[in-house]
Write an enzyme that holds these catalytic residues in place. Structure first.
Site, PDB file in Angstrom:
ATOM      1  CG  MET A  56      44.416  26.690  35.097  1.00 13.12           C
ATOM      2  SD  MET A  56      44.795  25.777  35.473  1.00 13.12           S
ATOM      3  CE  MET A  56      45.897  25.718  37.181  1.00 13.12           C
ATOM      4  CE  LYS A  62      30.175  67.192  45.629  1.00 16.00           C
ATOM      5  NZ  LYS A  62      30.118  67.126  44.073  1.00 16.00           N
ATOM      6  CD  GLU A  78      37.040  54.284  40.164  1.00 17.43           C
ATOM      7  OE1 GLU A  78      37.706  52.417  38.759  1.00 17.43           O
ATOM      8  OE2 GLU A  78      37.348  54.785  40.066  1.00 17.43           O
ATOM      9  CG  PHE A 131      26.533  63.360  35.997  1.00 13.32           C
ATOM     10  CD1 PHE A 131      27.005  62.085  34.707  1.00 13.32           C
ATOM     11  CD2 PHE A 131      27.547  63.367  36.737  1.00 13.32           C
ATOM     12  CE1 PHE A 131      28.046  61.823  33.995  1.00 13.32           C
ATOM     13  CE2 PHE A 131      29.346  63.389  36.086  1.00 13.32           C
ATOM     14  CZ  PHE A 131      28.948  61.816  34.561  1.00 13.32           C
TER      15      PHE A 131
HETATM   16  C1  LIG Z   1      38.947  37.843  35.154  1.00 13.17           C
HETATM   17  C2  LIG Z   1      38.763  36.477  35.453  1.00 13.17           C
HETATM   18  N1  LIG Z   1      38.821  36.395  34.270  1.00 13.17           N
HETATM   19  C3  LIG Z   1      39.056  34.770  33.795  1.00 13.17           C
HETATM   20  C4  LIG Z   1      39.625  33.970  34.448  1.00 13.17           C
HETATM   21  C5  LIG Z   1      40.015  32.555  34.136  1.00 13.17           C
HETATM   22  N2  LIG Z   1      41.394  32.179  34.396  1.00 13.17           N
HETATM   23  C6  LIG Z   1      41.609  31.732  35.047  1.00 13.17           C
HETATM   24  S1  LIG Z   1      43.088  31.240  34.798  1.00 13.17           S
HETATM   25  C7  LIG Z   1      43.467  31.609  33.155  1.00 13.17           C
HETATM   26  C8  LIG Z   1      44.065  31.680  32.417  1.00 13.17           C
HETATM   27  C9  LIG Z   1      45.601  32.428  33.189  1.00 13.17           C
HETATM   28  O1  LIG Z   1      46.577  32.961  31.930  1.00 13.17           O
HETATM   29  P1  LIG Z   1      48.132  33.466  32.723  1.00 13.17           P
HETATM   30  O2  LIG Z   1      47.755  34.671  33.150  1.00 13.17           O
HETATM   31  O3  LIG Z   1      49.469  33.388  31.028  1.00 13.17           O
HETATM   32  O4  LIG Z   1      48.173  32.109  33.935  1.00 13.17           O
HETATM   33  P2  LIG Z   1      48.826  30.908  33.086  1.00 13.17           P
HETATM   34  O5  LIG Z   1      47.779  30.079  33.249  1.00 13.17           O
HETATM   35  O6  LIG Z   1      49.336  31.179  31.767  1.00 13.17           O
HETATM   36  O7  LIG Z   1      49.921  30.558  34.956  1.00 13.17           O
HETATM   37  C10 LIG Z   1      42.193  32.795  32.681  1.00 13.17           C
HETATM   38  C11 LIG Z   1      41.586  33.282  31.648  1.00 13.17           C
HETATM   39  C12 LIG Z   1      39.643  34.507  35.540  1.00 13.17           C
HETATM   40  N3  LIG Z   1      40.439  33.394  36.786  1.00 13.17           N
HETATM   41  N4  LIG Z   1      39.414  35.778  36.667  1.00 13.17           N
END
Ligand SMILES: Cc1ncc(C[n+]2csc(CCOP(=O)(O)OP(=O)(O)O)c2C)c(N)n1
Ligand SMILES: [Mg+2]
Lengths: 180, 590
Positions: free
Chosen positions: B482, B164, B52, B114
Site C-alpha cells: 500500500m 496495588k 500487551e 518504578f
Molecule cells: C502500525 C502501522 N505503521 C504503519 C502503517 C502504514 N502502513 C499502511 S499499509 C503499510 C504497508 C503494509 O505492508 P504489508 O503488510 O506487506 O501489506 P501489503 O500492502 O503489501 O498488502 C504501512 C506501512 C500502519 N498502517 N500501521
C-alpha cells in the site's frame, strides 16, 4: 470567519463564527476538567474563558462555564462531543436561550504616585470598583462586570500604572424564572 | 448479600458476575495480587499473550466475533503503555473492552515510582472512559459500571486503573442490582417523528441507496436481520463501509459491494447519483466520502447513529435519527409495513437499470495469470474453498486488507474483523487468536501482508500454547504494497523504504514456533495447498508468494470525488501516467 472542519486543506464552506457561552453540568470527579480541556485542545476548538467550581456539594456536581467561538456547526459539534463524555450531565448554550447574564470578576494592582494615583482612584470610582488594599504607592481594586467592562477597565488602568491582573473568567446564567 | 474480600478478589468476582469467560493479559508487579486471585478459580480463563498490544487486539477479535465485551489485564507502566495502540484501535472502531491496568500503590502515585505512569492521563484520549480507583469502597461499583459504559451507547474501551494497595485491601463486595452508570444514559430509541419523515422520504425516493456501517454489526445480529428485512421490503440497493461488511449478505442481488476509497464502481456511483441516502450506523469517514464538497451532491440524507456527535460532523444531513440501529430499524420496518409503503416502482426500475450498467463495468475484474499468483485470485480461491465452513476472517493493514474486503464475500455479521479507523498493522494475528477462542470449532484466518505480520508475530506462540489452529495467510508481495502504491501515485515511483528487505523464511518460522508452514508460488498449486492449510488442525503460516507489482483498484485518489474513481484498466485505457493522477492539493491528504 472560521472555516468548517473538513478533510481537505481548503475551506469548502465558509460560515460566520459567533461567541458562545456554554454551561456544562458535570460530576465533580477527578480528571473531569482535564477531560473537557483535553477535548477542546484535541479537537482544535477555542477556549476563551473557563470557570469551574463545585456548585452542589452533596451531589458532587460542578458547573463549568466556557466561552468559546465557532461557526454554528462547530458549536453543535462541541456540544455533542461534550455530551458524549460520560461524567457530563448536560450542556446548555446560554447564548441561545436568550441574553444570558454574564459577569466576571477581576483584581487589578496599580502602582503610582501623583497624577497617576489620582487618576487611578477616579477611574476606579467611575467604574464602581472596590478598593481591597491600599498602600502609599499602590491599590488593589476589585471590579465585577461584563467581559467588555473588565477589558475597558484594565486598558485604562494600564495607562496609570497597572502591574498585575487576576481574572476569574465568565460566570453566566440564563435570565427568567426557569432554572437549568 | 455482601461478602468480605480483597480488591484483587473483587476484580475476579466482578468478572465472573459479568459472565466473562476469557481475559487476555500479561503479568507484572502491579497486578500480581490479581494474578494470585486468578490462580484460585477456574471460571475466568486467562490467556497469556506475548505483548500487551496483542492482548488488546485479541480482546477486540474476541469481542467483535462474539458480540461480548473483551477483557484485558496488564501491569502498570510499560504494560499500560504497550496497550495504548490497541485501546486507540478499539476507540476508533467502537469495540467494547474493559482493560484493567495495575498502578503503583496510592501513596506512591506522583513520585515517579518504578513502573509508574499516568495511565488515566495517557488513556484519556483513546478510551471512552477511564477510572483511577483510589478506595476499596468504589471498586465493585466501578468494575460493573465499566462494563455498562463499554457496552452501552456507542461502544468503546474503558480503562480501570487499580493501585496495588487497593488490590490488597479488604472490603465488602456486593454485586450492584444494576450496573448502570448513575447519569450516563445514551438514547437508544429513535425519535418516531424523524423516523416517520425518513420513511416518507424513502417512499418517494427515485434513486435511493442504503449506506450502512459498523453500527449495524455493533447493534447485534438482530439489527442485521432487520436491515435485511427493510432492504428487501424496499427493493433499494445497499452498500456498506469496511466495518459493516457481513451485515447484509454479499451474495444478494441488491448488494453493491463495499463503497469508499477502494469500493466498487457501482457502489460509489450510486452514492454519487442517489437522491436519497439512508445511512445506518456509518459515520461519513473520509475513506468513504472522498472529496467532501463533491460528496453525493444530489441527495437528501437520513442518518441513523447512536452517537449524536457523528451527526452533522462533516456531512450535513436532512433527517438525523439518534438511536441504536436495531431499535430504529425495527420502527422503520414497522412504519414501512403499516403505511403499506411502496417504493417508486418505475423510478426504481430505471435506477436499477443504471446500476446494472455500472455493474457491467465489472470493476473487480483482473487479468489473471498462469505464471504468478495474483493476490485477487488468491483471495477468490480462499473464499471459494472456505465458504461452506464457519469462517472468520481477520486482516492486517494494507493492500491485502482491501483485497480481502473486495474479494472475500461475507454473508453474516461478526465474521469479519479488521482495523478500520486506526488502520493498525499487527491487528490481525492477535485478533485471530481472540476470534478462535470465542469460536473454538470455526476456521479462523488472518489475511496478512509480509510486513504487517511481523508487527505482532510473537502471538504465534500464544496460538500454539492454547492449541488455537488459526491460519495466517500471507499475501507476500515483498513490499509494503500500500505504501508502494501511494509512492507510485504521489512520489514518482520512488520506493523509499517500502521494500520488505531481509524477510524471514516464513515456513521455517512457522515450524520454529511449532506450527505448520506452507509455501505456494504457483497458481496451479494454490487450491491444493489452501486445502492442506484448512485441513491441518494446527496453527499455520501460509506464505503465498504473489505478484509484487499489483495495485489495488478501484481507487478514489485523495482529493477526488466518487465519480473520479480509478479503475484497474484506467491507465491502460487512457495511456495516462499513474503519477499524474493526484493533484498538488490531493498530495497533502492521507
Ligand atoms: C502500525 C502501522 N505503521 C504503519 C502503517 C502504514 N502502513 C499502511 S499499509 C503499510 C504497508 C503494509 O505492508 P504489508 O503488510 O506487506 O501489506 P501489503 O500492502 O503489501 O498488502 C504501512 C506501512 C500502519 N498502517 N500501521
Ligand atoms: Mg506486502
Amino acid at each position: 470567519m472560521l472555516q468548517m472542519k473538513t478533510h481537505y486543506p481548503d475551506a469548502t464552506r465558509v460560515e460566520p463564527s459567533h461567541r458562545r457561552t456554554l454551561a456544562i453540568i458535570v460530576d465533580n470527579e477527578p480528571g473531569v476538567l482535564a477531560r473537557i480541556a483535553g477535548l477542546f485542545s484535541g479537537r482544535g476548538y477555542n477556549i476563551e474563558s473557563l470557570t469551574v467550581t463545585e456548585t452542589e456539594h452533596e451531589a458532587h456536581i460542578s458547573r463549568i462555564t466556557i466561552v468559546t467561538t465557532g461557526t454554528d456547526s462547530i458549536i453543535q459539534q462541541i456540544k455533542s462531543q461534550l455530551e458524549r463524555l460520560v461524567p457530563v450531565h448536560r450542556v446548555v448554550d446560554l447564548t441561545l436561550t436568550g441574553e444570558a447574564v454574564e459577569r466576571e470578576l477581576c483584581l487589578v494592582k496599580v502602582v503610582g504616585k501623583g497624577d497617576h494615583r489620582v487618576e487611578a482612584m477616579r477611574l476606579a470610582s467611575a467604574f464602581g470598583a472596590r478598593t481591597l488594599d491600599a498602600t502609599l504607592t499602590s491599590f488593589v481594586y476589585e471590579l465585577t462586570g461584563t467581559t467588555d467592562e473588565v477589558e475597558r477597565f484594565i486598558k485604562l488602568m494600564t495607562a496609570v500604572g497597572l502591574v498585575e491582573v487576576s481574572r476569574t473568567g465568565v460566570a453566566a446564567m440564563a435570565r427568567g424564572a426557569e432554572g437549568m | 448479600m455482601s461478602e468480605m474480600m480483597t480488591g484483587a478478589e473483587m476484580v475476579i468476582r466482578a468478572l465472573q458476575d459479568q459472565g466473562v469467560d476469557h481475559i487476555f493479559g500479561y503479568p507484572g508487579g502491579a497486578v500480581l495480587p490479581i494474578y494470585d486471585a486468578l490462580f484460585h478459580q477456574e471460571k475466568v480463563r486467562h490467556v497469556l499473550v506475548r505483548h500487551e498490544q496483542g492482548a488488546v487486539h485479541a480482546a477486540e477479535g474476541y469481542a467483535r466475533s462474539s458480540g461480548k465485551p473483551g477483557v484485558v489485564l496488564v501491569t502498570s507502566g510499560p504494560g499500560a503503555t504497550n496497550a495504548i495502540t490497541g485501546l486507540a484501535d478499539a476507540m476508533m472502531d467502537s469495540i467494547p473492552l474493559v482493560c484493567i491496568t495495575g498502578q503503583v500503590p496510592t501513596h506512591l502515585i506522583g513520585t515517579d515510582a518504578f513502573q509508574e505512569c499516568d495511565t488515566v492521563g495517557i488513556t484519556r484520549h483513546c478510551t471512552k472512559h477511564n477510572y483511577l480507583v483510589k478506595s476499596i469502597e468504589d471498586l465493585p461499583r466501578v468494575m460493573h459500571e465499566a462494563f455498562y459504559v463499554a457496552q452501552n451507547g456507542r461502544p468503546g474501551p474503558v480503562v480501570v486503573d487499580l493501585p496495588k494497595d487497593i488490590q490488597f485491601k479488604t472490603g465488602s463486595y456486593v454485586r450492584p442490582l444494576s450496573n448502570q452508570h448513575k447519569t450516563y444514559r445514551p438514547t437508544v430509541k429513535g425519535d418516531i417523528e424523524h423516523i416517520r419523515a425518513a420513511i416518507e422520504l424513502m417512499a418517494n425516493a427515485k434513486r435511493p441507496v442504503f449506506y450502512t456501517g459498523g453500527g449495524v454489526v455493533n447493534s447485534g445480529p438482530h439489527a442485521a436481520t432487520l436491515l435485511r428485512e427493510l432492504v428487501r421490503l424496499t427493493g433499494f440497493p445497499i452498500t456498506s463501509t469496511l466495518m459493516g461488511l457481513g451485515a447484509y449478505p454479499a451474495s444478494d442481488k441488491q448488494w453493491l459491494g463495499m463503497l469508499g476509497m477502494h469500493g466498487t464502481y457501482e457502489a460509489n456511483l450510486a452514492m454519487h447519483e442517489c437522491d436519497v441516502m439512508i445511512n445506518i450506523g456509518a459515520r461519513f469517514d473520509d475513506r468513504i466520502t472522498g472529496r467532501l464538497d463533491a460528496f453525493s451532491p444530489f441527495s437528501k440524507r437520513i442518518h441513523v447513529d447512536i452517537d449524536p456527535s457523528s451527526i452533522n460532523k462533516t456531512v450535513k444531513v436532512d433527517i438525523p435519527i439518534v438511536g441504536d440501529c436495531a431499535h430504529v430499524l425495527e420502527d422503520m420496518v414497522r412504519l414501512w409495513r403499516q403505511g403499506a409503503h411502496q417504493a417508486e416502482k418505475v423510478a426504481l426500475k430505471d435506477w436499477w437499470g443504471k446500476i446494472e450498467g455500472w455493474r457491467a463495468r465489472n470493476c473487480l475484474g483482473f487479468r489473471n495469470s498462469t505464471e504468478t499468483i495474483k493476490p485477487q485470485y488468491a483471495i477468490q480461491r480462499l473464499y471459494e474453498l472456505t465458504k461452506d465452513r464457519e469462517t472468520y476472517i481477520t486482516t492486517e493493514v494494507g493492500q491485502h486488507q482491501m483485497w480481502a474486503a473486495q474479494y472475500f464475500r461475507f454473508e453474516e455479521p461478526n465474521r469479519w474483523m479488521t482495523s478500520g479507523g486506526h488502520g493498525t498493522m499487527g491487528y490481525g494475528l492477535p485478533a485471530a487468536v481472540g476470534a478462535q477462542l470465542a469460536h473454538p470449532n470455526a476456521l479462523v484466518i488472518d489475511i496478512a501482508g509480509e510486513a504487517s505480520i511481523q508487527m505482532m508475530l510473537q502471538e504465534m506462540s500464544t496460538a500454539l500454547q492454547y492449541n488455537l489452529p488459526i491460519k495466517v495467510f500471507i499475501l507476500n508481495n515483498e513490499y509494503m504494497g500500500m505504501v508502494r502504491q501511494w509512492q507510485e501515485l504521489l512520489h514518482g515511483g520512488r520506493y523509499s523504504q517500502s521494500y520488505s528487505e531481509s524477510l524471514p523464511d516464513f515456513v521455517k518460522l512457522a515450524e520454529a514456533y511449532g506450527g505448520v508452514g506452507i509455501r505456494c508460488d504457483n497458481p496451479g498449486d494454490l487450491d491444493a495447498k489452501i486445502l492442506e492449510m484448512i485441513n491441518v488442525n494446527r496453527p499455520v503460516i501460509f506464505d503465498c508468494l504473489v505478484d509484487k507489482t499489483e495495485n489495488c483498484f478501484p481507487m478514489i485518489p485523495s482529493g477526488k470525488a466518487h465519480n473520479e474513481m480509478l479503475l484497474n484498466d484506467y491507465l491502460g485505457e487512457t495511456g495516462a501516467d499513474i503519477g499524474s493522477v493526484i493533484d498538488e492539493k490531493g498530495k497533502m491528504l492521507v
